[in-house]
Design a protein around this motif. Structure first.
Motif, short mmCIF file in Angstrom:
data_model
loop_
_atom_site.label_atom_id
_atom_site.label_comp_id
_atom_site.label_asym_id
_atom_site.label_seq_id
_atom_site.Cartn_x
_atom_site.Cartn_y
_atom_site.Cartn_z
N LEU A 1 0.83 -1.21 0.00
CA LEU A 1 0.00 0.00 0.00
C LEU A 1 0.86 1.26 0.00
N ILE A 2 1.98 1.22 0.70
CA ILE A 2 2.91 2.36 0.67
C ILE A 2 3.38 2.60 -0.75
N ALA A 3 3.73 1.53 -1.45
CA ALA A 3 4.18 1.67 -2.83
C ALA A 3 3.08 2.26 -3.71
N LEU A 4 1.85 1.84 -3.49
CA LEU A 4 0.73 2.36 -4.27
C LEU A 4 0.49 3.83 -3.97
N ALA A 5 0.58 4.20 -2.68
CA ALA A 5 0.40 5.61 -2.30
C ALA A 5 1.47 6.48 -2.95
N LYS A 6 2.70 5.99 -2.98
CA LYS A 6 3.78 6.74 -3.61
C LYS A 6 3.54 6.87 -5.12
N GLU A 7 3.09 5.79 -5.72
CA GLU A 7 2.82 5.80 -7.16
C GLU A 7 1.77 6.84 -7.51
N ARG A 8 0.75 6.96 -6.65
CA ARG A 8 -0.34 7.89 -6.92
C ARG A 8 -0.06 9.30 -6.38
N GLY A 9 1.05 9.45 -5.68
CA GLY A 9 1.40 10.77 -5.14
C GLY A 9 0.47 11.24 -4.04
N LEU A 10 -0.07 10.30 -3.26
CA LEU A 10 -1.01 10.67 -2.21
C LEU A 10 -0.31 11.35 -1.04
N GLY A 11 -0.95 12.38 -0.52
CA GLY A 11 -0.44 13.03 0.67
C GLY A 11 -1.07 12.44 1.93
N PHE A 12 -0.32 12.48 3.03
CA PHE A 12 -0.81 12.00 4.33
C PHE A 12 -0.69 13.15 5.33
N THR A 13 -1.84 13.59 5.82
CA THR A 13 -1.88 14.80 6.65
C THR A 13 -1.77 14.42 8.13
N THR A 14 -0.57 14.18 8.59
CA THR A 14 -0.39 13.69 9.96
C THR A 14 -0.45 14.83 10.98
N CYS A 15 -0.77 14.47 12.21
CA CYS A 15 -0.97 15.44 13.29
C CYS A 15 -0.32 14.90 14.57
N PRO A 16 0.97 15.14 14.76
CA PRO A 16 1.70 14.50 15.86
C PRO A 16 1.15 14.77 17.25
N VAL A 17 0.86 16.02 17.57
CA VAL A 17 0.44 16.34 18.95
C VAL A 17 -0.91 15.72 19.26
N SER A 18 -1.87 15.81 18.34
CA SER A 18 -3.17 15.20 18.64
C SER A 18 -3.05 13.69 18.74
#
Length: 343
Positions: free
Chosen positions: A233-250
């Motif tokens: 799935l990581i490879a697929l996300a990279k292929e599609r250029g998907l962004g991941f909007t992470t939120c460390p403090v929350s």
């Protein structure tokens, strides 16, 4: 040596995971309650903050939604968004794509028009007065019926030029992406971009991530760090250029750790992961504060933070030329601080 806190605050950045209703600071909550003749159970800022005892997503939502009762008029929604955008500018934000939850308001009798016109006026004002470009993302509440989401989408269509995309948030338990497949298909046909929350460490997290990528076909994923469980799935996300909007403090409020290991792993692997604030009034950290917290926890340097900022623009829904301008500004900022970035 670069002062990492000063660097983080001055770093030009986009914020792509920000719930406007989650920016309701106690002081503004009291002011809006007084304006609208609402008596609150809490009488002081300290009493309000004492209710912020979150151990998971469910306990957070139990505090989050009742607080919204003070939001009644278009002026209230404007004031909320305007207060956020002033804080965001102080933290280096030059572009923001903001979530809003109309069902949390229409379900208690507030007209959709009041919500959208208030938020829109603040977004336009931010551009002219602060130099911050702002877009709105309409989020459906996943613990409401899909039929209600579809009705909300239809209510939004007269305002579609003010809304860049649609998202999905609230309680993920027993509310998988498939529940809203038809709603998101309709939204896509209407020209909206798509994102969905895949909250951390939920039951079935990896299956939900797989569904939003393979079945729904989202343009971005909110949170989503459980993707590290599946290299394919990581490879697929990279292929599609998907962004991941992470939120460390929350993350650190609803789990035992801010998921720094997962965020850094994705960053090092070339995934478009970036840092955001989520619900900063409740978690006590706006976006630059999140950059600093992650840097301190994971031992990141200024170049790493600049890479996160670049990702925030590459994963944004800005026109390509505008993205390139902002990325160039990040690189120029890094160079001015003697921070070398890879091409």
């Amino acid at each position: 040596m670069t002062d990492i806190t000063a660097f983080a605050f001055g770093l030009p950045k986009a914020e792509l995971h920000l719930h406007l209703e989650g920016t309701l600071e106690p002081e503004l909550k009291f002011a809006l309650a007084a304006r609208n003749g609402i008596e609150l159970a809490e009488k002081t800022v300290e009493e309000v903050k004492a209710t912020y005892d979150f151990t998971d997503l469910t306990s957070f939502l139990a505090v989050y939604y009742p607080a919204m009762q003070v939001l009644q008029t278009a002026e209230d929604f404007h004031d909320l968004a305007w207060a956020y955008m002033q804080k965001a500018r102080e933290q280096g934000v030059v572009h923001v794509e903001m979530f809003f939850d109309p069902q949390a308001h229409t379900s208690r009798g507030v007209p959709f028009e009041a919500v959208i016109t208030g938020y829109r006026r603040a977004a336009v004002r931010a551009s002219s007065e602060l130099g911050v470009s702002a877009e709105l993302i309409l989020c459906f509440l996943r613990d409401f019926p899909a039929e209600d989401a579809m009705a909300t989408l239809e209510a939004a269509l007269p305002y579609k030029e003010w809304i860049i995309g649609v998202g999905l948030d609230s309680d993920e338990r027993d509310n998988p992406p498939a529940k809203f497949a038809d709603v998101f298909a309709r939204a896509k046909s209407e020209g909206f971009l798509l994102t969905m929350h895949c909250d951390i460490d939920q039951t079935g997290s990896i299956d939900n991530i797989r569904a939003v990528i393979e079945d729904i076909g989202v343009d971005r994923i909110d949170h989503g760090t459980n993707i590290v469980e599946d290299p394919a799935l990581i490879a697929l996300a990279k292929e599609r250029g998907l962004g991941f909007t992470t939120c460390p403090v929350s993350n650190s409020f609803v789990t035992s750790q801010m998921k720094s290991d997962e965020i850094v792993r994705l960053l090092r692997d070339g995934v478009r992961v970036m840092v955001n604030s989520d619900d900063p009034a409740y978690f006590g950290a706006y976006v630059a504060d999140n950059y600093v917290a992650l840097a301190e926890k994971a031992g990141l340097d200024a170049a790493d933070l600049a890479r996160l900022a670049i990702n925030s623009f590459t994963a944004s829904w800005l026109p390509h030329a505008r993205r390139d301008e902002h990325i160039a500004a990040v690189r120029a900022y890094a160079t001015s601080h003697d921070v070398a970035l890879a091409d």
